[in-house]
Motif scaffolding. Structure first.
Motif, mmCIF file in Angstrom:
data_model
loop_
_atom_site.group_PDB
_atom_site.id
_atom_site.type_symbol
_atom_site.label_atom_id
_atom_site.label_comp_id
_atom_site.label_asym_id
_atom_site.label_seq_id
_atom_site.Cartn_x
_atom_site.Cartn_y
_atom_site.Cartn_z
ATOM 1 N N LYS A 48 34.324 31.581 38.241
ATOM 2 C CA LYS A 48 35.667 31.294 38.742
ATOM 3 C C LYS A 48 36.243 30.124 37.966
ATOM 4 N N SER A 49 37.547 30.190 37.728
ATOM 5 C CA SER A 49 38.223 29.140 36.998
ATOM 6 C C SER A 49 39.655 29.042 37.520
ATOM 7 N N VAL A 50 40.194 27.813 37.596
ATOM 8 C CA VAL A 50 41.557 27.608 38.081
ATOM 9 C C VAL A 50 42.309 26.728 37.092
ATOM 10 N N HIS A 51 43.517 27.155 36.747
ATOM 11 C CA HIS A 51 44.435 26.372 35.933
ATOM 12 C C HIS A 51 45.619 26.024 36.834
ATOM 13 N N GLU A 61 49.254 28.087 40.165
ATOM 14 C CA GLU A 61 47.824 28.202 39.870
ATOM 15 C C GLU A 61 47.553 29.560 39.244
ATOM 16 N N ILE A 62 46.777 29.535 38.197
ATOM 17 C CA ILE A 62 46.255 30.759 37.595
ATOM 18 C C ILE A 62 44.767 30.753 37.893
ATOM 19 N N ARG A 63 44.310 31.748 38.621
ATOM 20 C CA ARG A 63 42.899 31.833 39.003
ATOM 21 C C ARG A 63 42.256 33.005 38.278
ATOM 22 N N LEU A 64 41.183 32.712 37.578
ATOM 23 C CA LEU A 64 40.413 33.748 36.891
ATOM 24 C C LEU A 64 39.054 33.844 37.555
ATOM 25 N N ARG A 65 38.596 35.066 37.757
ATOM 26 C CA ARG A 65 37.260 35.252 38.337
ATOM 27 C C ARG A 65 36.645 36.545 37.827
ATOM 28 N N VAL A 75 39.405 39.416 37.063
ATOM 29 C CA VAL A 75 40.644 39.364 37.835
ATOM 30 C C VAL A 75 41.379 38.081 37.483
ATOM 31 N N ILE A 76 42.677 38.201 37.161
ATOM 32 C CA ILE A 76 43.532 37.044 36.926
ATOM 33 C C ILE A 76 44.631 37.088 37.971
ATOM 34 N N GLU A 77 44.724 36.012 38.762
ATOM 35 C CA GLU A 77 45.693 35.951 39.850
ATOM 36 C C GLU A 77 46.732 34.864 39.564
ATOM 37 N N PHE A 78 47.968 35.139 39.971
ATOM 38 C CA PHE A 78 49.096 34.226 39.798
ATOM 39 C C PHE A 78 49.538 33.748 41.182
ATOM 40 N N TRP A 79 49.392 32.443 41.442
ATOM 41 C CA TRP A 79 49.704 31.846 42.739
ATOM 42 C C TRP A 79 50.858 30.859 42.588
ATOM 43 N N VAL A 80 51.801 30.900 43.551
ATOM 44 C CA VAL A 80 52.912 29.955 43.605
ATOM 45 C C VAL A 80 52.906 29.312 44.989
ATOM 46 N N ASP A 88 46.217 40.765 37.853
ATOM 47 C CA ASP A 88 45.769 41.806 36.923
ATOM 48 C C ASP A 88 44.265 41.907 37.031
ATOM 49 N N GLU A 89 43.744 43.129 36.903
ATOM 50 C CA GLU A 89 42.300 43.337 36.969
ATOM 51 C C GLU A 89 41.884 44.282 35.864
ATOM 52 N N TRP A 90 40.752 43.946 35.229
ATOM 53 C CA TRP A 90 40.218 44.776 34.157
ATOM 54 C C TRP A 90 38.794 45.188 34.479
#
Length: 135
Positions: A48-51, A61-65, A75-80, A88-90
Motif C-alpha cells: 500500500k502507498s499513499v500520495h 490522496e492517490i492510494r495505490l495497493r 488498484v489506484i484510487e483517487f480520493w478528494v 482504476d484496477e489492473w
C-alpha cells in the motif's frame, strides 16, 4: 488508463486539472503529476502507498495497493477530502501479456531501424571505397 511496456498510467479529472499517476512494474517508482507538473514521487515496494497533496484548497490522496489472490491486481484510487471519487484496477496477468505484445511491436521497429542505419553506413563505405579504387 494506459498500459505501457513497463508501467501503468492512470488519468483522473479534478475540476479543470488533469491528474496523471504513473506506476512502474519493474522499479516500483510511483509518480503523480498535476497538469504535467510532478507533485509527488515515491519509490515503493510495499503493498500500500499513499500520495497526499493539495489542489485548489482540496485535500487529494492517490492510494495505490496490490491486492487479490497472490497479489494479482493493482488498484489506484483517487480520493478528494476523504471521499473516493474514482479508481482504476489492473489484472497483472493481463498487464504482463500486453507488455509482451508492446515489447514485440517495439522490437520490430528497432530491428528495422538498425537494418536501415547499418545499410546506409554500408552503402556509404561501399561508395567511398569504389570511388577511391576507381581513380
Amino acid at each position: 488508463m494506459n498500459i505501457q511496456a513497463d508501467r501503468a498510467v492512470s488519468f483522473f479529472d479534478f475540476c479543470e486539472d488533469c491528474i496523471r499517476v504513473e506506476s512502474s512494474f519493474l522499479t516500483g517508482m510511483e509518480q503523480v503529476f498535476v497538469n504535467d507538473e510532478l507533485i509527488s514521487k515515491k519509490l515503493s515496494w510495499r503493498f500500500k502507498s499513499v500520495h497526499a497533496f493539495e489542489v485548489k484548497g482540496q485535500n487529494i490522496e492517490i492510494r495505490l495497493r496490490v491486492s487479490g489472490i497472490l497479489f494479482s491486481s493493482v488498484v489506484i484510487e483517487f480520493w478528494v477530502n476523504g471521499e473516493m471519487k474514482d479508481s482504476d484496477e489492473w489484472d497483472l496477468k493481463r498487464i504482463m501479456q500486453q507488455g509482451k505484445q508492446l515489447r514485440a511491436q517495439q522490437s520490430w521497429w528497432k530491428l528495422l531501424l538498425t537494418i536501415f542505419i547499418f545499410g546506409m553506413a554500408g552503402a556509404a563505405v561501399g561508395y567511398s571505397l569504389a570511388s577511391l579504387f576507381k581513380g
